[in-house]
Design a protein around this motif. Structure first.
Motif, PDB file in Angstrom:
ATOM      1  N   HIS B 155       0.833  -1.206   0.000  1.00  6.43           N
ATOM      2  CA  HIS B 155       0.000   0.000   0.000  1.00  6.43           C
ATOM      3  C   HIS B 155       0.867   1.255   0.000  1.00  6.43           C
ATOM      4  O   HIS B 155       0.506   2.266  -0.587  1.00  6.43           O
ATOM      5  N   LEU B 156       2.026   1.173   0.675  1.00  7.83           N
ATOM      6  CA  LEU B 156       2.920   2.331   0.720  1.00  7.83           C
ATOM      7  C   LEU B 156       3.571   2.566  -0.640  1.00  7.83           C
ATOM      8  O   LEU B 156       3.959   3.683  -0.970  1.00  7.83           O
ATOM      9  N   LEU B 157       3.716   1.480  -1.435  1.00  5.17           N
ATOM     10  CA  LEU B 157       4.345   1.605  -2.758  1.00  5.17           C
ATOM     11  C   LEU B 157       3.309   1.762  -3.866  1.00  5.17           C
ATOM     12  O   LEU B 157       3.637   2.137  -4.991  1.00  5.17           O
ATOM     13  N   GLY B 158       2.059   1.440  -3.524  1.00  7.26           N
ATOM     14  CA  GLY B 158       1.013   1.490  -4.532  1.00  7.26           C
ATOM     15  C   GLY B 158       1.060   0.338  -5.519  1.00  7.26           C
ATOM     16  O   GLY B 158       0.627   0.458  -6.656  1.00  7.26           O
ATOM     17  N   VAL B 159       1.591  -0.822  -5.101  1.00  2.00           N
ATOM     18  CA  VAL B 159       1.618  -1.993  -5.991  1.00  2.00           C
ATOM     19  C   VAL B 159       0.647  -3.043  -5.468  1.00  2.00           C
ATOM     20  O   VAL B 159       0.207  -2.993  -4.327  1.00  2.00           O
ATOM     21  N   SER B 160       0.299  -3.981  -6.353  1.00  2.00           N
ATOM     22  CA  SER B 160      -0.555  -5.074  -5.882  1.00  2.00           C
ATOM     23  C   SER B 160       0.348  -6.281  -5.600  1.00  2.00           C
ATOM     24  O   SER B 160       1.129  -6.687  -6.450  1.00  2.00           O
ATOM     25  N   ALA B 161       0.268  -6.798  -4.397  1.00  2.00           N
ATOM     26  CA  ALA B 161       1.082  -7.949  -4.026  1.00  2.00           C
ATOM     27  C   ALA B 161       0.298  -8.709  -2.968  1.00  2.00           C
ATOM     28  O   ALA B 161      -0.666  -8.198  -2.406  1.00  2.00           O
ATOM     29  N   HIS B 162       0.706  -9.933  -2.739  1.00  2.00           N
ATOM     30  CA  HIS B 162       0.015 -10.688  -1.692  1.00  2.00           C
ATOM     31  C   HIS B 162       0.939 -11.764  -1.149  1.00  2.00           C
ATOM     32  O   HIS B 162       2.003 -12.043  -1.714  1.00  2.00           O
ATOM     33  N   GLU B 168       7.050 -15.028   0.834  1.00  2.00           N
ATOM     34  CA  GLU B 168       5.993 -14.783  -0.158  1.00  2.00           C
ATOM     35  C   GLU B 168       5.814 -13.288  -0.397  1.00  2.00           C
ATOM     36  O   GLU B 168       5.734 -12.821  -1.536  1.00  2.00           O
ATOM     37  N   LEU B 169       5.731 -12.517   0.710  1.00  2.00           N
ATOM     38  CA  LEU B 169       5.505 -11.082   0.596  1.00  2.00           C
ATOM     39  C   LEU B 169       6.651 -10.409  -0.149  1.00  2.00           C
ATOM     40  O   LEU B 169       6.433  -9.593  -1.049  1.00  2.00           O
ATOM     41  N   LEU B 170       7.897 -10.778   0.220  1.00  2.00           N
ATOM     42  CA  LEU B 170       9.047 -10.125  -0.402  1.00  2.00           C
ATOM     43  C   LEU B 170       9.122 -10.454  -1.887  1.00  2.00           C
ATOM     44  O   LEU B 170       9.360  -9.576  -2.716  1.00  2.00           O
ATOM     45  N   ALA B 175       8.353  -8.733  -7.428  1.00  2.00           N
ATOM     46  CA  ALA B 175       7.861  -8.972  -8.786  1.00  2.00           C
ATOM     47  C   ALA B 175       7.039  -7.797  -9.297  1.00  2.00           C
ATOM     48  O   ALA B 175       6.956  -7.566 -10.507  1.00  2.00           O
ATOM     49  N   HIS B 176       6.400  -7.054  -8.376  1.00  2.00           N
ATOM     50  CA  HIS B 176       5.541  -5.947  -8.793  1.00  2.00           C
ATOM     51  C   HIS B 176       6.194  -4.587  -8.610  1.00  2.00           C
ATOM     52  O   HIS B 176       5.521  -3.556  -8.745  1.00  2.00           O
ATOM     53  N   LEU B 177       7.502  -4.562  -8.316  1.00  2.00           N
ATOM     54  CA  LEU B 177       8.156  -3.305  -7.968  1.00  2.00           C
ATOM     55  C   LEU B 177       8.047  -2.280  -9.105  1.00  2.00           C
ATOM     56  O   LEU B 177       7.999  -1.061  -8.864  1.00  2.00           O
ATOM     57  N   GLY B 178       7.974  -2.787 -10.334  1.00  2.00           N
ATOM     58  CA  GLY B 178       7.878  -1.898 -11.486  1.00  2.00           C
ATOM     59  C   GLY B 178       6.613  -1.053 -11.495  1.00  2.00           C
ATOM     60  O   GLY B 178       6.573   0.017 -12.102  1.00  2.00           O
TER      61      GLY B 178
END
Lengths: 579, 579
Positions: B155-162, B168-170, B175-178
């Motif tokens: 949420h702080l980066l504005g990416v979707s991850a789970h 798993e989180l890292l 993978a979504h850092l872009g």
């Protein structure tokens, strides 16, 4: 160095002093045991769902390996009833009986069990077997005996049925009752009745007829062989196998084959838990037999080395066409009674069985499976003993609950669930008991330095001093209990100026309990009440000294409860003048 | 009758004496807590994977129900961080976040948890919570804090991850850092930095500027509200939501809806174990908060009634669109500090939140989720405290092992595996310790009637008497240990004529241990050695008397070790002349 080696190879120990006398005693014992083992091995293979020769193979290499690595001088290793049942239950879940996959799964089970046992032995983890309490073992053996007897019913009736629990077995037999073969029933019932009579009535009858005790004993032991011989000859003479009587049939002639357990990760995954269970149950059974026999001759066995001996035996079984083995009660007692002096007797038995495997297997071609079933039924019914229920009921409801649950769950849910629940329930009940420890308020027994419960003994007390003897180690499960109890007692008695916690029965104070003691100390300090400890044991005190607690304690730590008491209640002039 | 009712409805107790003064104090506390709870409730709903209003709903009915059934006067019930994380982990396994099924599963989880808690309370089984040791709880909370902080990173980066574990989180974030949204990062990082500063630096700064302590305190508490207001207005003014900043969006206006948990057996089966876990963890957290606050005012809470209070709160959450709740530390402390006197403060808070739900939800339309994530991160990082590792390392390696395993497994395998392993490892280590009990050879401390370890104290001994103090209850896990130990000691010392087992620390003798004592007695009898017991506690003696053992015992049972000693070793003329 040699001493170290001897630890791992007990054979180096007894081998040095082996002489002609021991040799002759061992030889005689081996002959008697071999004769007894031939039908028994065939029968247990049947129980495990394996071809008959597997039972004989499982008795050859394992016996020799145990003779090298084991520490008991009388234990006879091989297939036993309960482990055969466990094997059938475990392997039956991954393969169908009679297939090549079934035999490979059984080998793999023996291999995993052997590796696990050796690991436990090398890591000196034999104490894990203690998690099986005596009552749980007794209940499990009784329930297994019943399950085994019912599993043989199909062979006595000549029907095909299957199942691993009592309801499954009864329903399956009920559904196939129409297929009952009358001749099989006659053979099965008469063999069973004969074997029961041999066990109970033959020996006294022979003695009445004037036979020597020794002769009577040998003839009694030969009972199963007689039953095998008579029924085999009957089938052969009258061609009963053509009339629907199931027979053992062709058994390969030859020494045990070299076999390889499967290393498929899937199969290993499925068999791992059963292998652990079989290992532990087999080990417990074997160790208790070995200890009983060793105690009779003032010998000692080393449980951790026993693990290695049994592990080696199982690995041997895995590579020679066998299945999981352990030290059996019946065969060990026969071996012992027949005069076996060293593990060499086992090695000679192995030679005898090897000869049987090479030369005698054609003789059992016409042996009816009903006879084998009868020998199993008669053997296992002697395991069934419900007296453990009565004994534990009178002594401890917790032990009774564990036994009753083990018996009930083994019969209705199968051996694995049964024994696992027994262990789980025993542990939970133990934790429950320690979660509400007995805490006694104590006073001084007049004229002594001894303190006892004020409700059970006539003792001296003082209204300003509350002495509590905590009858349990303090650890996370009961830490909060003590906190609440002290708070409740202190809020009842307004005159209390000092609380003494007598720690004579506190064998451990873990980190959670330390925090509770800190909380008690803080609350009592706020109330202006002193907190003292007495009779703190060395190991507990060592640990407490490493913390802030001892410095923050508002009172003192006394060597004895009497010192603590005298520091707060000076002796009256009239009593204990001599002190 | 009324007293009985009061047991189940503590409201009848404090309600009688409720006056204007208490009302005004409760009212003030309620206003402060309500302001704090609005952003917190939205944030925890986000953490649980639920729509924001679920967090507010979960704070209304549960608070009122707890006020009726609970015993703590300051506890504030509602969504908390750890339980929200557990909810996300459990519900995430049966439904996808954002679906209707997910919300229903969350309701059902609250319902199951509520029923389980009420059951435990009615059956007085609150002691089960003690199976979670203090160190395991501390380790679990620390690891959960880390997991929660990392789960907010997206949420702080504005990416979707789970993901539910640290790896798993890292990996998912990596993978979504872009997709990182720069404006979101700016909002998130500045909100986090601001909130950290509010927590650490604002209060001292305000005091330096001359603000009163009370004012400084209130302004500090209002920090999250300020962050919410500033970032919401920024998004609205500059239309940042069109530039990729995720916002809370539309939140339904209205009172909590009536909702029904699912009764599907499948869903219940999947959620049962997580519900039990959530119940126990929530209960432990809640009870420790409630006990801490109650102790400050010399009040007491009733843990079994607390179970009923929390159970009612969770059932309430299930029927009003909420999810599992418990007593939270932060909100309870704020409630207490703000002067709440009775559970009525909670009820007033509920009214405040209901008003917010009806009237204020449009105000949070533009609230960026990054701000909510920042409030969570700052809140949970205060839970992270690795000092428990150092403390337990110094005190007890067993406790250290349990903590370290709990932290490691929670981070790498998830919360459920982590806490379950922590409990399992604690129990196993406890059993292991008791399986090899400390047994001390003891002698008489000269001039007293007191006996201590011969290796730690200068004591009198006699070569014909072996006195062993067994420092553990005797039960199946260590029964055989004592058997082996006595055998080994006796075979070392040839002069031994009598063995005295001092049972001052033996709090229980179970059936397995009884059989071991019988075996010891039998072996010593064969060796011509007397076996005696001393200081057997009342409850243990009662039980032994019901068996044959006491009659078969070849020696005697003495009230005290001193009596036993004197019966075998008469006093020399020179010492203890006064005795």
């Amino acid at each position: 160095m040699l001493n170290h080696l001897r630890g791992y190879f007990p054979i180096l120990d007894w081998g040095r002093t082996y002489d002609r006398n021991a040799f002759s005693n061992d030889m005689i014992a081996a002959v008697i045991v071999t004769i007894m083992l031939i039908p028994q091995s065939l029968a247990y293979a049947l129980l495990a769902g394996l071809p008959p020769e597997a039972g004989i193979y499982a008795s050859i290499a394992p016996i020799i390996l145990y003779a090298i690595f084991g520490t008991s001088r009388a234990l006879a290793v091989g297939p036993v009833a309960v482990v055969s049942l466990l094997t059938a239950s475990a392997v039956g879940q991954v393969a169908d009986a009679g297939t090549a996959g079934y035999a490979i799964a059984a080998l793999t089970l023996a291999f995993l069990s052997g590796v696990f046992l050796v690991l436990l032995g090398v890591l000196r983890l034999g104490f894990l077997a203690n998690f099986l309490s005596h009552p749980v073992i007794a209940g499990f053996i009784t329930a297994s005996g019943i399950l085994i007897a019912f599993s043989q019913l199909k062979h006595l009736l000549g029907v095909s049925a299957h199942g691993h629990t009592l309801p499954e077995l009864l329903m399956s037999i009920g559904a196939h009752l129409g297929e009952t073969n009358v001749i099989t029933v006659i053979i099965g019932v008469s063999a069973t009745a004969f074997l029961f009579w041999v066990r109970k009535g033959l020996k006294p009858a022979l003695r009445r007829l004037g036979a020597s005790p020794k002769l009577a004993d040998v003839l009694t032991k030969a009972g199963p062989v007689a039953a095998v011989a008579v029924t085999t000859i009957s089938v052969w003479l009258f061609g009963l196998n053509d009339k629907g009587v199931k027979i053992v049939g062709e058994v390969p002639q030859g020494l045990p084959p070299l076999t390889l357990p499967s290393l498929s990760p899937d199969l290993i995954g499925q068999l791992l838990m059963p292998a652990i269970l079989i290992s532990i149950i087999g080990f417990v059974e074997s160790v208790s037999v070995a200890q009983t026999l060793a105690a009779k001759k003032r010998q000692r066995i080393d449980p951790d080395q026993e693990l290695i001996g049994l592990g080696a035996a199982n690995i041997g079984a895995a590579f020679t066409g066998g299945y999981p083995v352990t030290g059996g009660f019946a065969r060990s007692v026969v071996n012992y009674d027949a005069g076996a002096e060293t593990p060499a007797a086992g090695a000679f038995t192995a030679v005898g069985l090897a000869i049987a495997a090479v030369a005698l297997t054609p003789l059992v071609y016409f042996l009816p499976t009903a006879t084998l079933a009868a020998t199993i039924v008669v053997a296992v019914l002697s395991l069934v003993d419900f007296s453990i229920l009565k004994k534990t009921w009178g002594y401890s409801k917790a032990d009774f609950t564990a036994v009753a649950a083990t018996i009930l769950l083994t019969l209705t849910m199968g051996v694995e669930v049964g024994v696992a629940s027994g262990v789980g329930i025993s542990i939970l009940l133990h934790l429950y008991k320690t979660s509400r420890p007995h805490v006694a308020e104590i006073g001084l027994v007049p004229g002594t330095q001894h303190f006892r419960n004020i409700h059970r003994h006539n003792v001296e007390t003082d209204p300003t001093v509350l002495s509590l003897r905590v009858d349990e180690s303090l650890y996370f499960v009961n830490a909060r209990f003590l906190e609440d109890l002290v708070q409740a007692r202190v809020s009842e008695g307004c005159a209390i100026k000092n609380v003494i916690l007598m720690f004579s029965a506190v064998n451990e104070v873990d980190f959670s309990a330390l925090e509770s003691l800190e909380a008690i100390n803080q609350r009592l300090t706020e109330l202006g009440i002193g907190l003292h400890l007495s009779e703190v044991k060395g190991p507990v005190m060592d640990r407490l000294k490493s913390t802030h607690f001892v410095h923050e304690l508002n009172g003192r730590v006394f060597l004895s409860q009497y010192d603590a008491w005298r520091a707060m209640v000076p002796p009256a002039d009239t009593d204990n003048a001599a002190e």
